[in-house]
Motif scaffolding. Sequence first.
Motif, mmCIF file in Angstrom:
data_model
loop_
_atom_site.group_PDB
_atom_site.id
_atom_site.type_symbol
_atom_site.label_atom_id
_atom_site.label_comp_id
_atom_site.label_asym_id
_atom_site.label_seq_id
_atom_site.Cartn_x
_atom_site.Cartn_y
_atom_site.Cartn_z
ATOM 1 N N UNK A 94 0.797 -1.233 0.000
ATOM 2 C CA UNK A 94 0.000 0.000 0.000
ATOM 3 C C UNK A 94 0.826 1.279 0.000
ATOM 4 N N UNK A 95 2.110 1.196 -0.287
ATOM 5 C CA UNK A 95 2.916 2.411 -0.377
ATOM 6 C C UNK A 95 2.511 3.195 -1.619
ATOM 7 N N UNK A 96 2.790 4.485 -1.614
ATOM 8 C CA UNK A 96 2.443 5.315 -2.773
ATOM 9 C C UNK A 96 3.137 6.661 -2.675
ATOM 10 N N UNK A 107 -6.985 -4.788 0.921
ATOM 11 C CA UNK A 107 -7.655 -5.060 2.197
ATOM 12 C C UNK A 107 -8.243 -3.808 2.836
ATOM 13 N N UNK A 108 -7.700 -2.631 2.517
ATOM 14 C CA UNK A 108 -8.227 -1.370 3.046
ATOM 15 C C UNK A 108 -7.803 -0.248 2.104
ATOM 16 N N UNK A 109 -8.703 0.642 1.728
ATOM 17 C CA UNK A 109 -8.378 1.669 0.725
ATOM 18 C C UNK A 109 -7.612 2.859 1.314
ATOM 19 N N UNK A 110 -6.497 2.607 1.967
ATOM 20 C CA UNK A 110 -5.763 3.675 2.652
ATOM 21 C C UNK A 110 -5.220 4.726 1.689
ATOM 22 N N UNK A 111 -4.792 4.322 0.497
ATOM 23 C CA UNK A 111 -4.276 5.299 -0.468
ATOM 24 C C UNK A 111 -5.381 6.247 -0.915
ATOM 25 N N UNK A 112 -6.548 5.704 -1.206
ATOM 26 C CA UNK A 112 -7.691 6.525 -1.613
ATOM 27 C C UNK A 112 -8.097 7.472 -0.486
ATOM 28 N N UNK A 113 -8.138 6.967 0.732
ATOM 29 C CA UNK A 113 -8.539 7.804 1.864
ATOM 30 C C UNK A 113 -7.527 8.916 2.118
#
Length: 126
Positions: free
Chosen positions: A85-87, A109-115
């Motif tokens: 999930x790095x970006x 598993x979780x949209x952390x980048x989008x959030x």
Amino acid sequence: MRFCKMLWRKGELDGVRILGRKTVEFMTVNHLNNGGDMASMGMPRFSEASYNGIGFGLGFSVMIDPARAELIGSPGEYSWGGAASTAFWVDPKEDMIVILLTQLMPSSSYPIRRELRVLTYQALID
């Protein structure tokens, strides 16, 4: 961050020219056929990201149309998403660099980048 700063400054870092300005400009525009997006190339989704409205340059995804991407951002911003999930993304229009370092696998598993993207752009004030 130094790599992103070099790109953001069109190839210059700490007063030293690393890449030519036109090289960086060429790298960060969409190179897909007829200006299409990655979804039209047969890749509608990867991980948690839709590829509608997202093109690809020479090493980076490139935002073509935020409305089609259903993602807040600016046309012309470029980014890369990595494992766990790095970006990072560079938004020249907003004069902004964002780097996310995390260890979340799988990325879907979780949209952390989008959030992070939504929260970052919502925090901008003029």
